[in-house]
Design an enzyme around this catalytic site. Structure first.
Site, mmCIF file in Angstrom:
data_model
loop_
_atom_site.group_PDB
_atom_site.id
_atom_site.type_symbol
_atom_site.label_atom_id
_atom_site.label_comp_id
_atom_site.label_asym_id
_atom_site.label_seq_id
_atom_site.Cartn_x
_atom_site.Cartn_y
_atom_site.Cartn_z
ATOM 1 N N ARG A 48 -19.574 -2.328 -9.616
ATOM 2 C CA ARG A 48 -19.942 -1.831 -8.270
ATOM 3 C C ARG A 48 -18.944 -0.621 -7.977
ATOM 4 O O ARG A 48 -19.220 -0.013 -6.686
ATOM 5 C CB ARG A 48 -19.604 -3.043 -7.659
ATOM 6 C CG ARG A 48 -20.825 -4.187 -7.462
ATOM 7 C CD ARG A 48 -20.342 -5.552 -6.888
ATOM 8 N NE ARG A 48 -19.271 -5.945 -7.694
ATOM 9 C CZ ARG A 48 -18.722 -7.317 -7.521
ATOM 10 N NH1 ARG A 48 -19.145 -7.818 -6.316
ATOM 11 N NH2 ARG A 48 -18.009 -7.867 -8.108
ATOM 12 N N HIS A 246 -14.293 -25.895 -24.124
ATOM 13 C CA HIS A 246 -13.160 -25.675 -25.432
ATOM 14 C C HIS A 246 -13.018 -27.002 -26.025
ATOM 15 O O HIS A 246 -13.321 -27.101 -27.252
ATOM 16 C CB HIS A 246 -11.886 -24.835 -24.928
ATOM 17 C CG HIS A 246 -12.427 -23.464 -24.526
ATOM 18 N ND1 HIS A 246 -13.240 -22.972 -24.572
ATOM 19 C CD2 HIS A 246 -11.532 -22.906 -23.252
ATOM 20 C CE1 HIS A 246 -13.502 -21.591 -23.732
ATOM 21 N NE2 HIS A 246 -12.454 -21.884 -22.958
#
Ligand code: BG6
Length: 494
Positions: A48, A246
């Site tokens: 951006r 994880h």
């Protein structure tokens, strides 16, 4: 240049973000250094920020100098620059997509990338559905064809229902086959080794069950605190940040049955079965078998560090856990009665991820009877920072007195590797370009992991308790030690 099936443009949304600078650009650089990328390949960082291409290249170069695991060679950097671009776009503005689309087709001409795309969403999660929608509306996805892939970073939802809603929006545009949900742990070298260790060694696989294994411990500790991610962490806590993804992925690899073959789907099928076999928590079992904690102030490497509640963008009365330890049951035939202890935390004493398999003790006759104690056999799979495998067994100490002592066989993988092991993201980016999704999570894995985690989150909601704090630089709350002591066990130290 001949066209390679891997030819594509990787479009990274979030091109000026932390993840891109710290992980993605260094991974791309190291792949370039190894000449591992296809010839017909380009990268467009979309951000951006209104900056010129030159300024972006400077920032990228600085990031490489800081974060690349290898020294930056100007020649390799120049090669990468020939295929690296910056394009400004606001993620919810159609005009930006229109310009991006034109720019990408120009690059197709230049690099021979044939309209193939990998859209990598390295952005805040609220933008995942927005970007996918805009790509579709601006005809940047040739509806579900194999030449268009999307890579989604975590977190994939905040709970089961938001994950389902997100998944539905993504898979309306991209097929499951073309959706790559990242869990960067799966790209770590030793994690890829777990299946090999188990299924290529008779000495391990033949004893890999409740008959011979007493318990399994999966630990991942970090020295760092929440750093500049207080706002995100307040919403996630250690449970959603580390366990949902994880830690449960590690558990599935340790506990899964041998797959019928090594195809992506066969492996994922077996992992899902493990997730489905996890015993969910009730408010009572959560109270008994889960310990939460939050770091207080303390010392790390002799330096004072502040408490979690004093971190930026964290509430002064926050009850969010930065540590969690839990005793998990995998209720299937192989694992009935074998506890899996999981723990993860920030601001702990060491950085390390390790899986410990503790074998059962032999009958307490013979040596045990005569010497009083015998250490158990222990297999430790070291994932990071040291990579390797360690096995502890008993021998007679040389000498005239009869003494039995534990000794170990130690295989250090990263001592052997000529070049350091590649970073997880190198492997994962390469796999995406090659269309191999084995190391990415399939939707039903994410869904079943959320079901399990939600049983914990719901239990906590019904019984909100003040969290114990632990001093930064320690191994977490005392209750985490007691979780094992009450089972006459102990954590083996990472
Ligand atoms: C990320 C978490 O997924 O994993 C972070 O969001 C955590 O909070 C990180 O620090 C740990 O990764 P690694 O590879 O350093 O163990």
């Amino acid at each position: 240049m001949g066209t390679d099936a891997r030819a594509c443009i990787m479009v990274i949304f979030g091109g000026t973000g932390d993840l891109t600078y710290r992980k993605l650009l260094p991974a791309l650089y190291n792949l370039q250094a190894k000449n591992a990328m296809p010839d017909n390949f380009a990268v467009v960082a979309v951000g951006r920020r209104d900056i010129q291409a030159d300024a972006y290249m400077d920032a990228a170069y600085k990031a490489l100098q800081q974060f690349s695991r290898t020294e930056v060679d100007p020649k390799i950097w120049a090669q990468l620059c020939e295929r690296l671009y910056y394009q400004k776009a606001n993620f919810n503005d159609d005009g930006g997509y229109y310009d991006l689309k034109l720019f990408l087709s120009e690059l197709d001409e230049k690099h021979g990338t044939g309209g193939n795309r990998v859209y990598y969403l390295a952005v805040a999660p609220e933008y995942f559905p927005v970007i996918v929608e805009k790509l579709y509306q601006n005809s940047m996805v040739k509806n579900r064809t194999t030449s268009q892939k999307v890579v989604i970073e975590k977190p994939f939802g905040r709970d089961l229902s938001s994950a389902r809603a997100l998944n539905q929006r993504i898979t309306e545009v991209f097929s499951e086959e073309n959706t790559y949900r990242i869990d960067h742990y799966l790209g770590k070298e030793m994690i890829q080794n777990i299946m090999v260790l188990r299924f290529a060694n008779v000495v391990f696989e033949s004893v890999w069950n409740s008959q011979f294994i007493d318990n399994i411990q999966i630990s991942s500790s970090e020295i760092v605190g929440v750093e500049n991610r207080g706002e995100y962490f307040e919403q996630s806590g250690a449970l959603r940040d580390m366990v949902q993804n994880h830690m449960l992925q590690l558990l599935t690899l340790i506990a899964m049955e041998p797959p019928a073959n090594l195809s992506t789907e066969s492996i994922r099928d077996e992992k899902v079965k493990v997730l489905k076999a996890l015993e969910h928590f009730t408010p009572q079992t959560a109270q008994e078998f889960i310990v939460r904690g939050q770091y207080g102030a303390g010392k790390i490497d002799g330096k004072k560090v502040r408490a979690y509640r004093a971190e930026e963008k964290v509430s002064l009365i926050s009850n969010v856990e930065t540590f969690v330890a839990l005793k998990v049951n995998v209720a299937n035939f192989r694992w009935a009665g074998v506890p899996f202890y999981i723990r993860t935390g920030k601001r702990m004493q060491n950085k390390g991820t390790e899986i410990i398999v503790q074998f059962k003790r032999l009958p307490q006759i013979l040596y045990f009877k005569d010497y009083g104690t015998l250490h158990p056999n222990i297999l430790s799979i070291k994932i990071q920072p040291t990579e390797g495998i360690y096995f502890q067994f008993n021998v007679k100490e040389p000498g005239i007195q009869n003494k039995i002592v534990p000794v170990n066989m130690d295989f250090c993988q990263n001592c052997l590797a000529e070049d350091n092991s590649p970073e997880a993201y190198e492997k994962l980016l390469l796999d995406v370009t090659q269309g191999d999704s084995t190391l990415f999570t399939r939707w039903d894995e994410v869904e079943n992991a959320w079901k399990f985690v939600e049983s914990i989150a719901n239990a906590w909601q019904t019984q909100p308790t003040a969290l114990p704090t632990y001093a930064a630089g320690t191994w977490g709350p005392l209750a985490a030690e007691q979780l094992l002591v009450k089972d006459q066990r102990q954590w083996w130290q990472v």
